[in-house]
Scaffold this active site. Structure first.
Site, PDB file in Angstrom:
ATOM      1  N   HIS A  41       0.848  -1.194   0.000  1.00 51.98           N
ATOM      2  CA  HIS A  41       0.000   0.000   0.000  1.00 51.98           C
ATOM      3  C   HIS A  41       0.880   1.238   0.000  1.00 51.98           C
ATOM      4  O   HIS A  41       0.957   1.955   0.989  1.00 51.98           O
ATOM      5  CB  HIS A  41      -0.908  -0.008   1.220  1.00 51.98           C
ATOM      6  CG  HIS A  41      -1.860  -1.150   1.204  1.00 51.98           C
ATOM      7  ND1 HIS A  41      -2.656  -1.433   0.123  1.00 51.98           N
ATOM      8  CD2 HIS A  41      -2.118  -2.092   2.111  1.00 51.98           C
ATOM      9  CE1 HIS A  41      -3.374  -2.485   0.384  1.00 51.98           C
ATOM     10  NE2 HIS A  41      -3.065  -2.929   1.575  1.00 51.98           N
ATOM     11  N   HIS A  72      -0.326 -10.121   1.765  1.00 47.36           N
ATOM     12  CA  HIS A  72      -1.596 -10.316   2.493  1.00 47.36           C
ATOM     13  C   HIS A  72      -2.231 -11.677   2.264  1.00 47.36           C
ATOM     14  O   HIS A  72      -3.129 -12.066   2.998  1.00 47.36           O
ATOM     15  CB  HIS A  72      -2.659  -9.345   1.976  1.00 47.36           C
ATOM     16  CG  HIS A  72      -2.386  -7.923   2.192  1.00 47.36           C
ATOM     17  ND1 HIS A  72      -1.897  -7.441   3.365  1.00 47.36           N
ATOM     18  CD2 HIS A  72      -2.583  -6.854   1.390  1.00 47.36           C
ATOM     19  CE1 HIS A  72      -1.789  -6.127   3.259  1.00 47.36           C
ATOM     20  NE2 HIS A  72      -2.186  -5.755   2.070  1.00 47.36           N
ATOM     21  N   CYS A  94       2.868 -13.736   3.048  1.00 47.40           N
ATOM     22  CA  CYS A  94       3.787 -13.749   4.189  1.00 47.40           C
ATOM     23  C   CYS A  94       3.598 -15.044   5.000  1.00 47.40           C
ATOM     24  O   CYS A  94       2.455 -15.454   5.245  1.00 47.40           O
ATOM     25  CB  CYS A  94       3.505 -12.525   5.067  1.00 47.40           C
ATOM     26  SG  CYS A  94       4.611 -12.434   6.471  1.00 47.40           S
ATOM     27  N   GLU A 124      -6.379  -9.329   3.629  1.00 46.14           N
ATOM     28  CA  GLU A 124      -5.917 -10.474   4.448  1.00 46.14           C
ATOM     29  C   GLU A 124      -7.117 -11.206   5.065  1.00 46.14           C
ATOM     30  O   GLU A 124      -7.151 -12.445   5.099  1.00 46.14           O
ATOM     31  CB  GLU A 124      -4.969  -9.990   5.554  1.00 46.14           C
ATOM     32  CG  GLU A 124      -4.440 -11.169   6.380  1.00 46.14           C
ATOM     33  CD  GLU A 124      -3.623 -10.751   7.601  1.00 46.14           C
ATOM     34  OE1 GLU A 124      -2.849  -9.789   7.510  1.00 46.14           O
ATOM     35  OE2 GLU A 124      -3.782 -11.406   8.638  1.00 46.14           O
ATOM     36  N   SER A 226      -3.377  -0.630   6.160  1.00 48.79           N
ATOM     37  CA  SER A 226      -4.032  -0.939   7.438  1.00 48.79           C
ATOM     38  C   SER A 226      -3.096  -0.686   8.621  1.00 48.79           C
ATOM     39  O   SER A 226      -3.488  -0.069   9.609  1.00 48.79           O
ATOM     40  CB  SER A 226      -4.477  -2.402   7.400  1.00 48.79           C
ATOM     41  OG  SER A 226      -4.801  -2.857   8.658  1.00 48.79           O
TER      42      SER A 226
HETATM   43  S1  SF4 Z   1       2.423 -10.360   8.646  1.00 50.35           S
HETATM   44 FE1  SF4 Z   1       3.875  -8.911   9.532  1.00 50.35          FE
HETATM   45  S2  SF4 Z   1       5.831  -9.391   8.509  1.00 50.35           S
HETATM   46 FE2  SF4 Z   1       4.191 -10.319   7.299  1.00 50.35          FE
HETATM   47  S3  SF4 Z   1       3.639  -8.795   5.747  1.00 50.35           S
HETATM   48 FE3  SF4 Z   1       2.238  -8.500   7.441  1.00 50.35          FE
HETATM   49  S4  SF4 Z   1       3.223  -6.916   8.710  1.00 50.35           S
HETATM   50 FE4  SF4 Z   1       4.785  -7.740   7.352  1.00 50.35          FE
END
Ligand code: SF4
Length: 286
Positions: A41, A72, A94, A124, A226
């Site tokens: 973003h 996400h 991630c 997400e 976010s």
């Molecule tokens: S979970 Fe944490 S480390 Fe992974 S993309 Fe989101 S903010 Fe970044």
């Protein structure tokens, strides 16, 4: 003027991995590379990737080749469509998000009702929901938490999992946990998992610490990020003179001149260049 800069600012691990990975792929690819949704973003980063040839699409149906999945994550249907259409996915979801997918999937299969703390429209959450089955509610605020208790009681549920989006506010998660823990009948088994990622947690804590010390606070990050929004909310709670900006052109210089102590924090998708440009301007304010 004293400027306190957060130690945790800059790209987080997940965002860094996605951006560097995308750049590598664009260097080596002689065919179009697509990205499902904004990779991060942040307008500057997106513009740079577009200039390097990355094509941003809104749905997997628009893809005509290699497609990057951002940090996400995506709903599981995207993987199914890609297999059917012969689209090669380059998955940069991630690992922290993938871990949440695995947890909700496991608990949903064991018959748990899932209470998922997060922002309803956030990608997400939309992705995670697809791994939760039918028995799930998203909890964004206190009202949702109370409503969810009513619904669970009416549905005769005997076990629940309370879990959270990686970038949810830690403070809000504790509030939701308290409401649900207190209001849920004791015969309902409740499993709680704080899955806020450590990067997010540390940034939020540091934002609070700095905001308590300074007269003016600058949060750098995308307007649709976010985690940047959460940092701004925290900052504003402890320092009423808080501002959220995306780049140096948005710095309210005349306003800043009125204060002696300035704090600077940035979201997980804010590039180092934007942060350094802003710090340079601050350094030269007389
Ligand atoms: S979970 Fe944490 S480390 Fe992974 S993309 Fe989101 S903010 Fe970044």
């Amino acid at each position: 003027m004293d400027v306190i800069i957060g130690k945790t600012i800059g790209f987080c691990f997940g965002v860094k991995r996605a951006i560097e990975g995308a750049k590598e792929i664009l260097k080596d690819s002689d065919e179009p590379v697509y990205c499902l949704g904004e990779l991060v973003h942040n307008r500057e980063v997106i513009k740079d990737l577009e200039n390097k040839g990355l094509k941003f699409i809104d749905t997997i149906f628009q893809s005509k080749g290699k497609t990057i999945i951002r940090a996400h994550g995506v709903p599981k249907q995207v993987y199914e469509v890609a297999v059917q259409a012969g689209i090669k996915l380059i998955d940069y979801t991630c690992p922290k998000v993938l871990q949440i997918h695995d947890i909700v999937y496991e608990y949903a299969n064991k018959g748990y009702f899932i209470l998922l703390c997060g922002t309803k429209q956030h990608p997400e959450i939309i992705g995670t929901l697809s791994f939760c089955g039918e028995n799930v509610l998203v909890i964004e605020n206190e009202e949702d938490a109370l409503k969810s208790v009513d619904i669970i009681e009416k549905l005769n549920i005997d076990k629940c999992l309370l879990i959270t989006q990686t970038t949810f506010s830690l403070e809000k998660f504790f509030i939701m946990r308290e409401i649900i823990g207190n209001e849920l009948p004791k015969n309902i088994h409740l499993v709680e998992k704080n899955t806020i990622c450590q990067t997010t947690e540390l940034r939020q804590k540091e934002t609070e610490q700095i905001a308590k010390k300074v007269q003016y606070m600058i949060i750098i990050g995308g307007k649709n990020s976010s985690n940047t929004k959460k940092l701004y909310e925290i900052s504003n709670k402890y320092c009423g003179n808080s501002v959220c900006i995306q780049n140096k052109s948005e710095l309210p210089i005349e306003e800043i001149k009125k204060y002696q102590t300035i704090g600077v924090m940035a979201g997980a998708s804010t590039p180092e260049e934007s942060i350094n440009e802003i710090l340079e301007v601050l350094k030269n304010i007389k």
